[in-house]
Design an enzyme around this catalytic site. Structure first.
Site, PDB file in Angstrom:
ATOM      1  CG  HIS A  50       0.486   5.356   0.822  1.00 38.67           C
ATOM      2  ND1 HIS A  50      -0.510   5.408   1.781  1.00 38.67           N
ATOM      3  CD2 HIS A  50      -0.258   4.641  -0.230  1.00 38.67           C
ATOM      4  CE1 HIS A  50      -1.680   5.284   1.314  1.00 38.67           C
ATOM      5  NE2 HIS A  50      -1.475   4.708   0.073  1.00 38.67           N
ATOM      6  CB  SER A  53      -4.384   3.398  -0.209  1.00 38.19           C
ATOM      7  OG  SER A  53      -4.277   4.796  -0.566  1.00 38.19           O
ATOM      8  CG  ASP A  81       1.249   7.321   4.508  1.00 39.51           C
ATOM      9  OD1 ASP A  81       1.146   7.859   3.503  1.00 39.51           O
ATOM     10  OD2 ASP A  81       0.230   6.416   4.639  1.00 39.51           O
TER      11      ASP A  81
END
Length: 803
Positions: free
Chosen positions: A778, A671, A744
């Site tokens: 994610h 991330s 995601d």
């Protein structure tokens, strides 16, 4: 005529064909596989009196089949339209009970076949436990009788679990309020089959609305119809004897909350119009209080569509917000309203005002307290004591006050005034306990409250319990953990007079287990659980928190692992892996504080490089990467420089210990850590390669702020452009592995970010490899994808770093 095709066409076709690899799922090398493919220990939930504990078991990973289900993405939700529950829920597959004083678990009997259990809740008197079970066609409600450890089904597979908790215990301990699918529910529309009746149109009316890039928004009229369909429920009262009675007709119920005395129920429903640019939490809503017979008492709040909100993390909407029941009274609502119009840019003496409103709400609400900063939370105590806190992000300040709820004219007394990021000064959190209404309130004994603190200091972590005198506002330390070879977490005070405390203790090679400690007899420790270490192959790996300084004097730290069997005398120069995630601060003192504990159990996961200690790598995990912006300077104004300085300091520190070949260093992150990785490879020559997972690389695609950046692109285009690896792709020449989940759902880190960044790197001749993990969001959850990810990373590191 014979068509003549130049030779270079076939060459180009060949290159294009081999640009992709048709790989089946791979598994990592045996030493990594042994760590990754382990059996997860159960999770533990205890009743209020600490007589029974519930052990919940689940698979270590999900399977691809778990993710390969029908899915609707509407209003920020992802739900399975067949089963009517979140498509991302993690299911429990077994339940056991145990009396805490006994050593043997008891298998819960009567569980459904192939259990898929979620939403577990103890009844108010702790004698029953409710849970949901998801079948192939929907969600059922079940309950367990704790004494007999027997499970019983209460409903058919008609529970609506699409939003929030699908059920709530009532105070009688025999009845559960349940959201059920309407009996006349219409079929969902198929967007592929139902032709549109017109275009999709949105308007901008000239009012500024700085919304971030939310995923899974409504897109058209069909989405609106389907959203209303999946949100709509009927409310039933379901008795433990199996009888079900309709309580409220169909509506889009988003929240249900009983008053402490059980005589009132506040129901919040989603209203229209919906929005295509913000999630359902900002859709219109109405909150109505009913009596326990279901008769309407009062509409207590109506919230309009909130597409427009001022800029800044401290911005809030106008009107009543944070509405809830006062925990220490039978039926009083408490809520806050902004006094600055919800706009942090407005200069006012007080930001928020908190009100009390007595049922049945015939009289007006009365003012309780005004807060100079944004109201954060309230811990109710009794008639004369409550704890209030406020906060302000820009200064990282938080204040805590004692107020007298019975005398609002009495000025709040400030008891803590501190930088929220200054962990060394954290006084701890006030302990709470359940009252006669089964609500958590401030634990008070003889005018004393109690604080449980994490105990981070410059010399290590030493959790503590303090006694806080509510009259003098002075704290006295009752207990401080003095472990230097273990980590102790203080979870809850069980008996204030006897000094019994629930703790969790772990070490580098001892799995976290629960104990009862007597703080007045410090050596008296009673074990509750005895979970074993599932990672025996690395139990003796060298692990320590190292501290070092950045060139500007900022203190940094990281957890250093040496390879299995490493000889500290010979000090062979090994490759180094650094895993990190940047964090923003407003002062150097807070940025330099460490919250790492080398005695924390060594738990390898795909979220770090720890697996690679089995492959001859040195690993610096959770390396500190502070980005500091003091005074009027924002952290991101000097992001790249500080990023590189952090990395250089980390490499220098490990190199000075004599363990590494500094020409063989890799960096990785997930991330925002992936964003960090791409920038480090672009703007420094410190690394041989890097691994970036599920990141955002083009900040013009997040123009109204990202991470901790509150300014928009048009205010500071140079910041957005300079920080975007995509904008500097022509400078990137270092090998990089890019990984992203295909689905995601994190704001800003759309899969498109990695796809377009890779396309730029490929077009500019950079050495890069892109791996898109099917079905993953994610965070990655399936066994197939995680094992393949570990294989990809291992192959990449062997090629570009070790060899």
């Amino acid at each position: 005529m014979k068509l003549k095709i130049p030779l270079f066409f076939f060459l180009g076709l060949s290159l294009t064909t081999y640009a992709q690899e048709n790989l089946n799922y791979q598994k990592p090398s045996q030493s990594i596989l042994e760590l990754a493919d382990y059996e997860r220990a159960p999770s533990v939930s205890m009743d209020t009196k600490k007589e029974y504990m519930l052990l919940t078991y689940r698979n270590t990973y999900k399977s691809l089949d778990d993710l390969n289900q029908e899915e609707l993405r509407l209003g920020g939700l992802r739900i399975n339209p067949i089963t009517n529950i979140s498509s991302s829920v993690t299911y429990v597959n077994n339940l056991k009970l145990r009396k805490i004083k006994d050593k043997n678990e008891v298998q819960v009997i009567g569980l459904p076949e192939n259990p898929r259990i979620s939403t577990i809740a103890w009844s108010p008197n702790d004698k029953k436990i409710s849970f949901s079970h998801t079948t192939a066609s929907g969600v059922e409600l079940w309950f367990i009788d704790v004494a007999s450890a027997k499970a019983t089904r209460l409903t058919e597979a008609t529970v609506n679990a699409n939003i929030g908790s699908p059920f709530s215990w009532m105070n009688d301990n025999e009845t559960i309020l349940v959201k059920m699918l309407p009996k006349n529910r219409a079929a969902l529309l198929d967007a592929k089959k139902d032709l549109p009746t017109g275009p999709i149109i949105s308007n901008a009316d000239g009012v500024k609305s700085q919304n971030r890039t939310y995923p899974d928004m409504l897109k058209n009229k069909n989405d609106e119809i389907n959203f209303e369909n999946i949100m709509t429920s009927e409310l039933y009262k379901v008795n433990l004897n199996g009888t079900a009675t309709l309580f409220k007709n169909a509506a889009m119920y988003a929240g249900e909350s009983f008053s402490p005395d059980g005589n009132y129920l506040m129901l919040t429903t989603i209203q229209k119009p919906f929005s295509y640019i913000v999630p359902l939490s900002r859709f219109p809503s109405k909150s109505v209080v009913y009596d326990k017979a279901g008769n309407e008492v009062k509409v207590v709040n109506e919230v309009p569509l909130t597409e427009i909100i001022p800029k800044g993390f401290m911005a809030v909407r106008k009107g009543k917000r944070n509405m809830s029941w006062r925990a220490d009274k039978p039926a009083k609502l408490v809520y806050a309203e902004a006094l600055d119009g919800g706009d942090p840019a407005n200069k006012v003496d007080f930001r928020d005002e908190v009100f009390l409103w007595n049922a049945p709400f015939n009289a007006a609400a009365t003012s309780l307290v005004k807060t100079p900063q944004r109201y954060d939370r309230m811990i109710w105590g009794n008639d004369n004591v409550a704890i209030v806190s406020d906060e302000w992000y820009d200064t990282r300040n938080t204040k805590t006050y004692i107020i007298n709820p019975s005398n609002p004219s009495q000025a709040p007394k400030v008891i803590f005034d501190r930088n929220s990021q200054d962990v060394y000064s954290d006084p701890g959190n006030f302990e709470t306990r359940k009252n006669e209404y089964n609500r958590y309130v401030l634990a008070i004994e003889n005018d004393n409250a109690y604080l449980i603190g994490d105990g981070f200091t410059k010399n290590g972590q030493f959790p503590f319990i303090s006694e806080f005198n509510l009259k003098t506002a002075q704290a006295k330390r009752l207990y401080t953990s003095n472990y230097t070879d273990k980590k102790e977490d203080i979870l809850e005070i069980e008996d204030f007079k006897k000094g019994t405390v629930l703790v969790q203790i772990q070490s580098k090679n001892e799995y976290p287990n629960y104990y009862l400690r007597n703080i007045f007899q410090k050596n008296k420790l009673t074990p509750i659980t005895t979970f074993k270490n599932p990672f025996e192959s690395i139990k003796n790996v060298s692990k320590e928190v190292i501290k070092y300084k950045r060139k500007d004097g900022v203190e940094l730290s990281g957890t250093l692992y040496l390879p299995v069997g490493y000889d500290k005398v010979k000090k062979e120069k090994m490759p180094l892996l650094i895993w990190a995630y940047p964090a923003e601060y407003k002062d150097k003192n807070s940025a330099g504080q460490s919250t790492q504990n080398q005695n924390e159990f060594t738990f390898p996961s795909y979220g770090s490089f720890v697996y690679w200690v089995t492959k001859g790598y040195v690993v610096l995990d959770d390396a500190a990467f502070p980005i500091i912006g003091e005074g009027t300077t924002e952290p991101n104004d000097n992001f790249i420089t500080q990023l590189v300085d952090n990395a250089e300091a980390a490499i220098n520190a490990v190199d000075a210990l004599g363990y590494i070949n500094r020409k063989k260093v890799a960096v990785g992150g997930h991330s925002y850590g992936a964003f960090m990785t791409a920038n480090l490879l672009t703007h420094s020559n410190l690394f041989a390669c890097g691994i970036a997972r599920s990141g955002a690389y083009n900040r013009t695609l997040t123009p109204f702020g990202f991470q901790s950046e509150q300014r928009n692109y048009w205010e500071t285009p140079e910041v957005y452009n300079t920080m975007s690896p995509f904008m500097n792709a022509d400078k990137m020449k270092t090998p990089m592995l890019l990984v992203h989940g295909e689905a995601d759902n994190n704001p800003g880190t759309f899969t498109l970010q990695t796809e377009r960044y890779f396309q730029a790197l490929k077009g500019l001749g950079a050495p890069a490899r892109m791996v898109i993990l099917p079905k993953e969001a994610h965070g990655y959850v399936t066994k197939e994808n995680i094992l393949h990810l570990l294989w990809e990373q291992d192959q990449f590191l062997e090629k570009y770093l070790k060899n």
